[in-house]
Design an enzyme around this catalytic site. Structure first.
Site, PDB file in Angstrom:
ATOM      1  CD  GLU A  14      34.449  77.759 -32.866  1.00 51.23           C
ATOM      2  OE1 GLU A  14      35.403  78.454 -32.453  1.00 51.23           O
ATOM      3  OE2 GLU A  14      34.590  76.566 -33.199  1.00 51.23           O
ATOM      4  CG  HIS A  58      16.908  51.673 -25.635  1.00 49.88           C
ATOM      5  ND1 HIS A  58      15.923  50.767 -25.314  1.00 49.88           N
ATOM      6  CD2 HIS A  58      17.299  51.374 -26.893  1.00 49.88           C
ATOM      7  CE1 HIS A  58      15.747  49.927 -26.328  1.00 49.88           C
ATOM      8  NE2 HIS A  58      16.575  50.286 -27.295  1.00 49.88           N
ATOM      9  CE  LYS A  63      41.275  79.594 -29.308  1.00 49.30           C
ATOM     10  NZ  LYS A  63      41.630  79.660 -30.744  1.00 49.30           N
TER      11      LYS A  63
END
Length: 430
Positions: free
Chosen positions: A271, A292, A403
């Protein structure tokens, strides 16, 4: 924290000692800008003053009314939750109240979590600077109703962390709720060492003074050279590697209790630095588990990665019993800690052998002082990177766009961003 850049030298992409020497002149200039921003408490830079400005007594006072809770539930999103979660997951002991975080609005997750909590012994901390964050306020309304349905007076179990005005501020005044101020000039992702991140630690009984002391020591250690400042060594080298093609930064702690730290780092890095077509994409991994899985890609995939390996120098240990199995006899008499350290060293050597740059970051232990230092220094590293890249480190315009679009879709106002949803092109395959 301790930073070892050796495994980033001569890699592909990589940096040389000479290139770091040249970059150090830019670091000195960037440090002057950072210090000026701190002196003037400018927006964003004020976060690096938190070891001096955070009011620990106010935090202790706000949580004091909640005696012997079984759980603490933080209702927040992004930086309003991740700093507290990082500290809770790293420091929590078996006798501490359990810490939970509602940082998403997935209805199935919310309903399951609320059904599992002892609501009559749960403290709720609602965190939103503006008091208008849709996800946070929606979740809080759901939590409040669940408490009422369970016969719990939510006003006796709730405190808020918010700005000087807004819905949560009004709610606290109306119901006489304990409240904490979100510090001015501190973006959420930089707020772990403030009231936002430390309230849960206080409820769980952790040493706030040690957290602040670790951060303060890191702040005092900031200097104008990457060769003298671990935070700047990390930030400057990550910046230099990005310019050479390391567009992904895989944060890989070798401590289960630091797994959430990698999530916190991902928000901080993404951000803050993802602006104007620039930045470095954070990836999250856990040693030794992801040796792994993801290590295959890091070592043999595209040469576009930096791997950051993090571990504590001291940790509790557990012995490995002897075995009658010949192929495993080498494990008997050693310990899980020795095995994990061997995995750490092997991963670093594997990356070096294949020419992938790695940076080793070590802390003394997973304790309050070391975590205060680690969080502060990663924030300082991020700020330095932003200065070197000339990006607007403390803004998040892409987040704000989303938003506004969401609020428009929900009828929360007339936002042109919401119109983009109707304009979306689709290609459906059924």
């Amino acid at each position: 924290m301790y930073v070892d850049l050796g495994s980033a030298l001569g890699a592909t992409p990589g940096v040389s000692r000479d290139s770091l020497e040249r970059l150090d002149e830019q670091v000195a200039t960037a440090h002057e800008r950072i210090q000026a921003g701190r002196r003037n408490s400018q927006h964003g830079y004020a976060a690096l003053n938190l070891p001096e400005t955070v009011d620990l007594d106010a935090i202790r006072g706000a949580v004091a009314p909640f005696e012997d809770p079984a759980a603490v539930l933080t209702v927040g999103i992004g930086g309003s939750a991740l700093g507290a979660a990082t500290l809770a997951d790293a420091l929590a002991g078996p006798a501490d109240p359990d810490a939970y975080f509602l940082d998403n609005v997935d209805p199935e997750h919310v309903s399951r979590l609320l059904a599992s909590l002892p609501l009559d012994r749960t403290v709720v901390n609602v965190v939103s600077r503006s008091g208008t964050t849709a996800e946070t306020l929606a979740n809080f309304l759901v939590v409040r109703e669940a408490m009422a349905d369970a016969g719990v007076d939510w006003t006796e179990r709730t405190f808020v962390t918010t700005g000087e005005s807004g819905n949560l501020c009004d709610l606290a005044e109306q119901h006489d709720l304990p409240s904490l101020p979100v510090p001015d000039g501190v973006p959420g992702r930089f707020s772990a060492l403030s009231t936002v991140g430390l309230a849960v630690a206080a409820i769980q009984g952790h040493d706030l003074d040690a957290l602040r002391a670790g951060a303060a020591a890191a702040a005092d250690g900031l200097s104008g050279s990457l060769f003298e400042t671990p935070a700047y060594a990390y930030g400057a080298t990550a910046y230099a590697l990005t310019g050479r093609g390391a567009l992904t930064n895989a944060m890989m702690p070798y401590a289960e209790r630091l797994e959430t730290f990698a999530e916190w780092f991902a928000q901080l890095w993404a951000e803050s630095l993802g602006k104007d077509g620039l930045g470095q994409t954070p990836a999250r991994a856990l040693g030794a588990t992801d040796q792994h899985s993801q290590l295959q890609l890091y070592r043999a995939g595209p040469r576009d990665k930096l791997v950051t390996l993090v571990r504590p120098r001291d940790r509790p240990d557990f012995g490995i019993p002897a075995t009658e199995l010949d192929g495993l006899s080498y494990l008997g008499g050693s310990s899980l800690g020795e095995l994990l350290d061997a995995e750490f060293e092997a991963t670093e050597a594997s990356l070096v052998e294949s020419g992938v740059p790695a940076i080793r970051v070590e802390i003394d232990a997973v304790d309050e002082r070391s975590l205060g230092s680690l969080l502060y220094e990663m924030e300082a590293a991020c700020v330095l990177y932003g200065e070197l890249a000339s990006v607007s480190t403390f803004t998040q315009p892409a987040v704000e766009w989303g938003k506004r679009a969401a609020r428009g879709l929900l009828g929360g106002g007339d936002f042109e961003e919401a119109d983009a949803v109707d304009e979306r092109t689709s290609l459906v395959v059924e």
